[in-house]
Write a protein that holds these residues in place. Sequence first.
Motif, PDB file in Angstrom:
ATOM      1  N   UNK A 167       5.671 -13.680   8.633  1.00  0.00           N
ATOM      2  CA  UNK A 167       4.348 -13.618   8.015  1.00  0.00           C
ATOM      3  C   UNK A 167       3.706 -12.257   8.258  1.00  0.00           C
ATOM      4  N   UNK A 168       3.835 -11.762   9.486  1.00  0.00           N
ATOM      5  CA  UNK A 168       3.260 -10.454   9.821  1.00  0.00           C
ATOM      6  C   UNK A 168       3.864  -9.363   8.954  1.00  0.00           C
ATOM      7  N   UNK A 169       5.201  -9.376   8.830  1.00  0.00           N
ATOM      8  CA  UNK A 169       5.877  -8.337   8.045  1.00  0.00           C
ATOM      9  C   UNK A 169       5.507  -8.415   6.562  1.00  0.00           C
ATOM     10  N   UNK A 170       5.417  -9.632   6.037  1.00  0.00           N
ATOM     11  CA  UNK A 170       5.075  -9.764   4.622  1.00  0.00           C
ATOM     12  C   UNK A 170       3.674  -9.201   4.350  1.00  0.00           C
ATOM     13  N   UNK A 171       2.713  -9.575   5.183  1.00  0.00           N
ATOM     14  CA  UNK A 171       1.354  -9.072   4.976  1.00  0.00           C
ATOM     15  C   UNK A 171       1.306  -7.568   5.145  1.00  0.00           C
ATOM     16  N   UNK A 172       1.993  -7.073   6.145  1.00  0.00           N
ATOM     17  CA  UNK A 172       1.979  -5.630   6.404  1.00  0.00           C
ATOM     18  C   UNK A 172       2.616  -4.855   5.260  1.00  0.00           C
ATOM     19  N   UNK A 173       3.667  -5.417   4.677  1.00  0.00           N
ATOM     20  CA  UNK A 173       4.362  -4.736   3.582  1.00  0.00           C
ATOM     21  C   UNK A 173       3.580  -4.800   2.280  1.00  0.00           C
ATOM     22  N   UNK A 174       2.883  -5.917   2.061  1.00  0.00           N
ATOM     23  CA  UNK A 174       2.287  -6.161   0.750  1.00  0.00           C
ATOM     24  C   UNK A 174       0.816  -5.786   0.643  1.00  0.00           C
ATOM     25  N   UNK A 175       0.021  -6.004   1.704  1.00  0.00           N
ATOM     26  CA  UNK A 175      -1.434  -5.864   1.607  1.00  0.00           C
ATOM     27  C   UNK A 175      -1.873  -4.488   2.078  1.00  0.00           C
ATOM     28  N   UNK A 176      -2.747  -3.864   1.300  1.00  0.00           N
ATOM     29  CA  UNK A 176      -3.273  -2.544   1.650  1.00  0.00           C
ATOM     30  C   UNK A 176      -4.030  -2.611   2.973  1.00  0.00           C
ATOM     31  N   UNK A 177      -4.140  -1.454   3.635  1.00  0.00           N
ATOM     32  CA  UNK A 177      -4.778  -1.405   4.953  1.00  0.00           C
ATOM     33  C   UNK A 177      -6.261  -1.766   4.892  1.00  0.00           C
ATOM     34  N   UNK A 178      -6.953  -1.269   3.884  1.00  0.00           N
ATOM     35  CA  UNK A 178      -8.386  -1.549   3.755  1.00  0.00           C
ATOM     36  C   UNK A 178      -8.672  -2.132   2.369  1.00  0.00           C
ATOM     37  N   UNK A 179      -8.288  -3.370   2.165  1.00  0.00           N
ATOM     38  CA  UNK A 179      -8.445  -3.964   0.824  1.00  0.00           C
ATOM     39  C   UNK A 179      -9.914  -4.258   0.518  1.00  0.00           C
ATOM     40  N   UNK A 180     -10.253  -4.356  -0.760  1.00  0.00           N
ATOM     41  CA  UNK A 180     -11.626  -4.726  -1.129  1.00  0.00           C
ATOM     42  C   UNK A 180     -11.910  -6.178  -0.769  1.00  0.00           C
TER      43      UNK A 180
END
Length: 869
Positions: free
Chosen positions: A405-418
């Motif tokens: 789960x950590x890797x998926x979020x880290x790979x897919x979600x921008x660092x500072x999303x709106x």
Amino acid sequence: MATNYTPMLEQYREVKSKLSNEILFFRLGDFYEMFFEDAELASRELEITLTSREGGNNKRVPMCGIPYHAADNYIAKLINKGYKVAICEQVEDPKQAKGIVRREVVKIITPGTILSESCLPDKANNYLALLYEEDDELCLAATDISTGECLWAIFLGSSRTNTVCDQLYRLLPAELVLVGKLDGITAITSFVSQRVSTCAVTTLSNADLTVAAELPHNHFTEEELPTNPAAQAAVSYLLYYLHYNLKSHLSHLNKLTRINTQEYLVLDASTLRNLEITRNMRDGGRKDTLLSVMDFTKTAMGSRLLKKWLEFPLLNPITIAKRQDAIADLLDKRVVREPLKELLGNIYDFERILTRIEVGSANARDLTALKTSLSVLPEIKLTLQECQSQLLTDIGMAIKTHVDVTNMIDTAIADNPPFTIREGGIIRTGYDLELDELRSIARDSKQWIHDLELRERETTGIKSLKIGYNKVFGYYIEITHANSAAVPPNYVRKQTLVNAERYITPELKEFETKVLGAQEKIVNIEYQLFSVIRDYIKERIGEIQQTALHIAQLDVIISLSEAAARFNYVRPKLNQTRDIIIKDGRHPVVERLLHGEMFVPNDTELNHRDSEILIITGPNMAGKSTYMRQVALLTIMTQMGSFIPVREASICPVDRIFTRVGASDDLATGQSTFMVEMTETAQIVKYATANSLIILDEIGRGTSTFDGMSIARAVVEYIKDKVKAKTLFATHYHELTELADTSKVIKNYSVAVKERGNEIVFLRRIIPGGADKSYGIHVAQLAGLPKRIIEKAQQTLHELEQGKLPAIPMPLPTNEQCNEHAAVTTVSLFSSCIADELLALDIMTLTPLEALNILYRLQTQAREENGSL
């Protein structure tokens, strides 16, 4: 004549007709609108402008509205005022709609079902409770949907109403749902209004049990479900109410726990309130409570669990000892405790994040917070390998790292999303090839437009030519009327202005289609990708919830070890001899409130051999109440597994703690201070056992001296002969100290006082022996009563002590049967013409209220005989 409303208002009225008393938030574009009575109500409660709009037939209807992106704050205001809000959204694409856009209620928000982060207390649960009764079985089902916790309990016998009220006081539900007929409904609703005043009460009358009965099997295992039919119905109705309002699968509600009072030290509502364990008596807040002193947790999950541990102390010595071992382990290893505290400081409330993921309200920032929380788990597991205690070892092994789960979020979600998920910018560059290509088109569009503008100026020779965009007409080439003769033949007129014409070219039209399509595709693709990630996490919610529970346990243990380290707490021993032995005990809250002053510690020994009941005398303000509360709090801390503020202690777990402390009335139900006192005392002597701890402070002070003294004595003797509970009994009736002369289980103690002339100094020490003075006038002097009053009181006291004034301000008996006593200036408590009846009474079998009634009747008879009536 019926009014013909506009199609939109007809749709609104149709939706509203299916609701009961909810305020309908009707989505229109970027606003939630309210109409008719809802508009008038909402404008008043939210303090927003009430306007109107055309409703049909040239009639205007009341209207008010709020921006949809700011709805949470407005909803919170309405919920806090006891209202419910129904959210009605567009459920089809306006571009594809034929006629008016279809709308449906997607959820109903109530005080017990609200999920907005800004509306929930960080360090407390937000419970929804439901009561259902069948065949004298009163069943409670409760849940905090923001965390996924589900509970149930069943209460039997004549005390079931009181017991369920005690449980409601622990839970402090935001909403209570009542189903069917309840025998104790008046007492329950009265208790809720007085003690849980922020709780909204709802009646569920339209539930179909046949439909509801299927729901528990979709959430819980067969082993978890109660076998009792009434309890099953309560759980079913609870889930029905949740599904009806939230209209979601609620798969995060996947574990059902029974509240089994046989596993916990029972603390009734009066005890929880009097001891200020988790809420103070001043305003119901956490300040100056036992919870506030012991809470060094780093996570909201840990803080909520610490509150549960305090309100549900344990009975099993083995489980208590496991918690003590874990605290001792971390107390001895500061090099382990400090890094763990720092790691826990990086963990968000992912228990509630998981709920928002389940119901579809989570945004990209929630996922990054979940990633941050899960990313520290491997280091926590590694650090816990340094611990030897069984509980910490078990926690370390049970925590899963959820690396996928950590890797998926880290790979897919921008660092500072709106904040929103419908505007793009939430997916990291490089995650999806098609998305990157579309973004490249959108990113390069400005440069492309700039280059085209320069090229067209050079081609046409029109230096003022410019390319622009608006939402209505899209992209255009604007040329002033003065240069219209130079317009090329491939320019197609699009819009005429006062001073200029706007054109479009095949090249610009193709670009427009490509760019605008790219923007729309970007948003759609990002939302689809986000939904896939969210669904991936939803499938793992159960596993991550278990990790959240283990993290909360670790946080509480670290908090308790931190409190022990800071405040010099000691591990109490556990005994099976039914003793409570405390050496140099300190009040955990009071000692923290003292500034520049040392807390005076005291010893305590309670047993069933020679110290079963301690009668404590001494002046007000000397510390009797603090001392007795201190013993109760140290016992609670011990049974929750904590270390305690003592030099040493050996404590046997007790099954219940009862307290009758202070003066309070219940004017709402017409009960005086004395009636409340007697009612609470009656409950104590009825339900206490030999394994209980009783704290009684000033029984019988709310009535006349003789009545009060008689009741106090009868209560002490009843506890001694019938209940046999370990008891601390504070009193100003010095006459009660005589009981120790005739009973080996009663001992007298008093608060040491040092006299300096007319002044006194409270030494705060509890010493053997009874007090011979109350020092009431000295206390009055300390309180600031005028000197003249103090001097008159001292004079009167002196005359009473010298026998110059009658000790009892009432006429002496004149009945001829009592002539031998006519010359006596001070009447004995039991020397009157009614002595025969008093001697015939079996006071050991009387309840306090029965004793009070008999005393009142005998007193009336005595007055009649005296001629005073």
